[in-house]
Structure formats: structure tokens, C-alpha cells
Design an enzyme around this catalytic site. Structure first.
Site, PDB file in Angstrom:
ATOM      1  N   GLU A  40       6.345   4.656  -3.839  1.00  0.00           N
ATOM      2  CA  GLU A  40       6.250   5.726  -4.903  1.00  0.00           C
ATOM      3  C   GLU A  40       7.396   6.205  -4.871  1.00  0.00           C
ATOM      4  O   GLU A  40       7.800   6.850  -4.207  1.00  0.00           O
ATOM      5  CB  GLU A  40       5.186   6.948  -4.893  1.00  0.00           C
ATOM      6  CG  GLU A  40       5.432   7.796  -6.529  1.00  0.00           C
ATOM      7  CD  GLU A  40       4.556   8.964  -6.088  1.00  0.00           C
ATOM      8  OE1 GLU A  40       4.247   9.476  -7.223  1.00  0.00           O
ATOM      9  OE2 GLU A  40       3.671   9.258  -5.461  1.00  0.00           O
ATOM     10  N   ARG A 265      -0.590   5.081  10.514  1.00  0.00           N
ATOM     11  CA  ARG A 265       0.795   5.498   9.855  1.00  0.00           C
ATOM     12  C   ARG A 265       2.052   6.181  11.735  1.00  0.00           C
ATOM     13  O   ARG A 265       1.069   6.019  12.367  1.00  0.00           O
ATOM     14  CB  ARG A 265       0.920   6.721   9.180  1.00  0.00           C
ATOM     15  CG  ARG A 265       0.896   6.916   7.777  1.00  0.00           C
ATOM     16  CD  ARG A 265       1.228   8.439   7.548  1.00  0.00           C
ATOM     17  NE  ARG A 265       1.025   8.211   6.153  1.00  0.00           N
ATOM     18  CZ  ARG A 265       1.284   8.948   4.506  1.00  0.00           C
ATOM     19  NH1 ARG A 265       1.456  10.451   5.322  1.00  0.00           N
ATOM     20  NH2 ARG A 265       1.356   8.856   3.616  1.00  0.00           N
ATOM     21  N   LYS A 275       7.362  13.842   2.233  1.00  0.00           N
ATOM     22  CA  LYS A 275       8.869  13.675   0.908  1.00  0.00           C
ATOM     23  C   LYS A 275       8.447  15.119   0.479  1.00  0.00           C
ATOM     24  O   LYS A 275       9.311  15.923  -0.088  1.00  0.00           O
ATOM     25  CB  LYS A 275       8.184  13.073  -0.080  1.00  0.00           C
ATOM     26  CG  LYS A 275       8.377  10.877   1.255  1.00  0.00           C
ATOM     27  CD  LYS A 275       8.874  10.165  -0.603  1.00  0.00           C
ATOM     28  CE  LYS A 275       7.626   9.098  -1.080  1.00  0.00           C
ATOM     29  NZ  LYS A 275       7.561   8.281  -1.851  1.00  0.00           N
TER      30      LYS A 275
END
Length: 560
Positions: A40, A265, A275
Site C-alpha cells: 500500500e 511476518r 507504518k
């Protein structure tokens, strides 16, 4: 991709699944393995993304397949072209390329809308007017099904309302489009999830064309199918979303049926990789920007002096698994140190200088010494360094009153080697009016050129580095440490801002480096003897104002 950057992926459970899928009788028999990396564009990529990039692109490489780069720009509130360009730069820097397969999720908005209309017509989606508070109230729990008074809304009415939603007749939050699946499902992602919401917001590529936007869980499988993805490799938080992914694929008219596979992850101690939190650090000025060398962003690591090979080795050696784990930041440093030890040229730099005067060396005389650029790589050759009566050494290499086991310079102490030059013996020091030592005095042995005494006597003191005061170049040195002093700043009971390390950056403005570094430019990296690995700062360094960032110390604290 260059041969230097090539890292062959070891077999893992993802590859086991792919092997089954492409084998005789498998669902993708005879097909090219096709993956994608779908960031994104709402921030800069970080070290956690490097693992996903390595898995997505590396898997495609392993099978001689393809990997797309797709910007997941379905959320117009946070996206920016700056991030798009930075993402491309970071992936190329790591050594990967997507060829002509660069896409935007927003390019599929019309097809996504058509899929939503298709679902309404099939009786598999409906317009819901629950407010956000009502949505939570009616969501139910493990033993109580969710509810919606709009679930049995006639198809024609939902079609009309959905068209009017697109036309902009309704304000944000007034209506949503929900998939009609199972309000009693034990997987709450399947309890008639929202697949479209109203958002009157300018989109960085679509402008004001749209005021309704698809939810990621709806958009993601459509994007994958339209691009012919065979294996959609996702992080583990999407495991519970996989039934919805498969449901969308099964009930929409799409050209392919990708398989979603999840992996854990990357977690690293002493850092955060949200983020949102990284953006907060930037916007509040707690760091100098997304590329601050203390940040875990790829641009920050690049500016710090990390190499693509070190990050790819780090990603490979961490492996691919289903089990979440936290990796030591020291292991990332170990991978960098391992790489730079092999390739970095050696140089001498004095970070906290004090003047050293060789009292029996003639004033005005100078000579040069030939020293190796990298003892591990003879092919890197040698260089000349100048020597004269006045030198600079590290202030810590002299003590007027030595401590036990101190083997460097002190009055009447042992002989020490000046790296590559001569043996010296300290004879005293000079102090200023405040009693501070400002100059160290010594005598050299003229018959010890190169550091070996002519009579073969044993040298009991240490080898110390130095630079010639006559040719030394001024430099600013930035010493970086972990941005956080807490190993787990992201733990739920803490404020990550309270865990910031006040000593994460020390700036030394009066350093002296050897003359060969005068023209050094980014992204060059060097091992400063006895000090660590340093790189030229890519933003602030300039001719006449050298700035070096410490990438990593020489000492390796990581234990396998």
C-alpha cells in the site's frame, strides 16, 4: 539481477505447496508460477517488507516464474505518489525487477464495481444502512449470530442504492455494501463483511471519479485473479481472511483462481514496524525523515550503509515459517558486518583526535607508507599514506596515568606500533591552562619502518591507528545506536514513544580522516580501523564537508 546479489532460496513449506500445485494432477499443472508484491503506497517500505519482497520475488525466481509489482491504492486517505516512487526504488535496490508488470489496484475499480453488482444480482450482496455503532452492536459474539435488518433487502433496491452510492448521493458512513455469507459463522470475517464503503476523498490517480471504494478483502482476490496470479503469498494475519478470499474468487466471474498461502511476518527487537508509528516519528520530528539512518525503513538502512546482499542474506537465513518469532537486531547487524568485512576498503580515521608529536622526527620532513586496502582481498590493491612529525591519534589511546592492563600510550609506557609506520614510545604530554592534555609527545625508532624493529625485539604495546596532521581531512562522524532502548517498544502496555533511546545519535564534528577519503562519495562504505564500518552519508555529505555514518561496530555480539 546481478550475480553478486543472487541468493538462492532454500526449500520451505510454501515451495512444498507449489510443488504439489504444479505437479501432475495439481491445480496449476503446466502453468507458470506467478506471484505478486502488493504494497500500500501510504509509507516507505521497511525491513519487514524486505522479507515479503524476498519471498514473493524469490519464489518466482526459484520456479522460473513471474512476480508483479502492484500498488494497493484502494484507500485514498493516505496514499501519495512519493511513496510509489520510493517503493520502486527500494525494490530495485534489493536487486529485483518486475519487468512490464507494474499495476495499480485502482486500475481495476470498474471491474471490482462490476463484480459487486454481479454479487447483488446473485443475491449474495446487499446495501446495509447500519451506522458504525449499530454495526458493532449487531455483530454478535461467539455464541450469538450477527444481525442486519437490511439483509433481505430486495435485489433491485440494493442495485438502485448501490448505483446511487456511486453517484455520490449519500454522505460518508451512510451506507455500505455487504457480502451475504453467514451471520453465524465462527469466523467473524465471514459474517456478512463490508465490501464497499462511501468515502468522498480525492484519489491520487483516479481524482474524484469515485466516492465509493472497495475493502481490501474484496479487492485483493479480484486483483490477483485479473493478473493471473497462481500463488498469493500473504503474511499470517490474512490466514483467517482466506475463506473470504476464496469466497470472492468462487462467486465472481474472474479469469483465474489463485491460491492464498500465509507466512509469519518478520519481528525484530528494539524497533517498531507499524507504518502508522513510523509516520508519527517522522511527522513529530523525532527523526530527521523516513530515511533517518535509525529508522528500519529500507531507505534508512540504505543511508546507514546496509547493503542489498546483507538484507537478502538476513531474509534468507531467517527462513520462512508459519510460527511468529522475533529476530535479534544484532543478527541483522551480523549479516551486514559479515558482508562489509569481505568487501569494505580499510581506511584510518580518528574520531576524537588529539595531537601526537614525534619529537625526534625532523620538522618539515614527510614520507609515505604503502598499506593494504583490504587484507581479505589482495586484488583491492594498496594505497599510500603520508607520515610526518605531527599526527593525530584517538584521545583514548593516551592516558597520563594508566589503568591496569592498559597497553597503549602513557609516559614511560611500552612501545606501541603506529599502524603500518613505526614503533613509538610515549615520553610525556602537553597540557593547557586548565590542565587538559592537548598534545602527546613520543619518540620513534627510525629502524622500525613498517612496524617491525630491526633487532626483532618483542613489542608489548598495542597497535594504534593515526592520520598525518599535514594531510588529514576534516569530517563529521555520526554514531548511531538503536532508536529504542526497550527490546519490545511495541508491547501493548507501553507507549512506544516513551521507549525512544535519547542516545541513539552522537555527532562528532572534529574528526580527522586520511587524505584518500577527501573525494569519498555515497554509497561508498569503509572499515575505519579499530572503529567500525562507516558509509558516506547520501544526503548531507559534500566536497569540503564530509559526513560519515557508522553502519555497524566491529564487535559482533550476536551468537548463533
Amino acid at each position: 539481477m546481478t550475480e553478486e546479489l543472487n541468493t538462492t532460496m532454500t526449500q520451505n513449506f510454501i515451495h512444498d505447496f507449489i510443488d504439489e500445485d504444479i505437479a501432475q494432477g495439481g491445480q496449476f499443472q503446466g502453468m507458470t508460477v506467478h506471484t505478486r508484491f502488493p504494497p500500500e503506497p501510504n509509507g516507505y517500505l521497511h525491513i519487514g517488507h524486505a522479507k515479503a519482497i524476498f519471498i514473493d520475488f524469490g519464489t518466482a525466481e526459484k520456479y522460473g516464474g513471474l512476480c508483479n509489482l502492484r500498488m494497493d491504492d484502494t484507500n485514498p486517505t493516505k496514499e501519495d505518489v512519493e511513496y510509489v516512487e520510493a517503493i520502486q526504488e527500494d525494490i530495485h535496490w534489493l536487486g529485483y525487477d518486475w519487468g512490464d508488470r507494474f499495476y495499480y489496484a485502482s486500475d481495476y475499480f470498474e471491474k471490482m464495481y462490476d463484480c459487486a453488482v454481479e454479487l447483488i444480482k446473485k443475491g449474495l450482496a446487499y446495501v446495509c444502512e447500519l451506522t458504525p455503532d449499530q454495526f458493532k452492536e449487531y455483530r454478535g459474539d461467539v455464541s450469538t449470530p450477527a444481525r442486519s435488518p437490511y439483509r433481505d433487502r430486495p435485489v433491485e433496491e440494493s442495485l438502485d442504492l448501490f448505483a446511487r452510492m456511486r453517484a455520490g448521493e449519500f454522505e460518508n458512513g451512510r451506507m455500505t455494501l455487504r457480502a451475504k455469507i453467514d451471520l453465524a459463522s465462527g469466523n467473524f470475517n465471514m459474517r456478512d463483511p463490508v465490501i464497499y464503503r462511501i468515502n468522498h476523498m480525492h484519489h491520487h490517480r483516479q481524482g474524484n471519479k469515485w466516492c465509493i471504494y472497495p475493502m481490501y478483502d474484496f479487492a485483493h482476490p479480484i486483483e490477483d485473479a485479473l493478473e493471473g496470479i497462481t500463488h498469493s503469498l500473504c503474511s499470517l494475519e490474512f490466514e483467517d481472511h482466506r475463506p473470504l478470499y476464496d469466497w470472492v474468487i468462487a462467486h465472481c466471474d474472474l479469469p483465474a483462481k489463485p491460491r492464498q498461502i500465509e507466512f509469519a511476518r518478520l519481528g525484530i527487537n528494539y524497533t517498531v514496524m507499524s507504518k502508522r508509528k513510523l509516520r508519527q516519528l517522522v511527522e513529530e520530528g523525532r527523526v530527521s525523515g523516513w530515511d533517518d539512518p535509525r529508522m528500519p525503513t529500507l531507505c534508512g538502512l540504505r543511508r546507514r550503509g546496509y547493503t542489498p546482499r546483507s538484507i537478502r542474506n538476513f531474509s534468507e537465513r531467517n527462513g520462512v515459517s508459519k510460527a511468529a518469532s522475533t529476530v535479534e537486531f544484532a543478527f541483522l547487524e551480523h549479516c551486514l558486518r559479515e558482508d562489509l568485512n569481505e568487501v569494505a576498503l580499510r581506511r584510518m580515521a580518528v574520531l576524537r583526535p588529539i595531537k601526537l608529536t614525534v619529537t625526534n622526527y625532523p620538522e618539515g620532513q614527510s614520507e609515505t607508507f604503502t598499506v593494504e586496502n583490504n587484507p581479505s582481498r589482495p586484488e583491492d590493491g594498496t594505497r599510500e599514506v603520508s607520515f610526518s612529525r605531527h599526527l593525530y591519534i584517538e584521545s583514548e589511546d593516551f592516558l597520563e596515568t594508566p589503568v591496569p592492563k592498559y597497553k597503549r600510550l602513557y609516559p614511560e609506557g611500552p612501545e606501541c606500533r603506529l599502524k603500518g609506520a613505526y614503533l613509538i614510545k610515549c615520553t610525556g604530554c602537553v597540557k593547557d591552562e586548565n590542565g587538559n592534555v592537548v598534545e602527546v609527545l613520543c619518540e620513534y625508532d627510525p629502524d622500525s619502518r613498517g612496524g617491525d624493529p630491526a633487532d626483532g625485539r618483542k613489542v608489548k604495546g598495542a597497535t594504534i591507528h593515526w592520520v598525518d596532521a599535514a594531510t588529514a581531512v576534516d569530517a563529521e562522524i555520526r554514531l548511531y545506536d538503536n532508536l529504542f532502548s526497550d527490546a519490545d517498544p511495541d508491547a501493548g502496555d507501553k507507549s512506544f514513544l516513551d521507549c525512544l533511546n535519547p542516545n541513539s545519535l552522537e555527532v562528532l564534528s572534529g574528526a580527522k580522516v586520511e587524505a584518500s577519503l577527501a573525494d569519498a562519495a555515497a554509497p561508498a562504505s569503509f572499515q575505519f580501523l579499530r572503529q567500525g564500518y562507516f558509509c558516506v552519508d547520501s544526503k548531507d555529505s559534500a566536497p569540503g564537508h564530509l559526513v560519515f555514518n557508522r553502519s555497524v561496530s566491529l564487535k559482533d555480539s550476536f551468537k548463533f
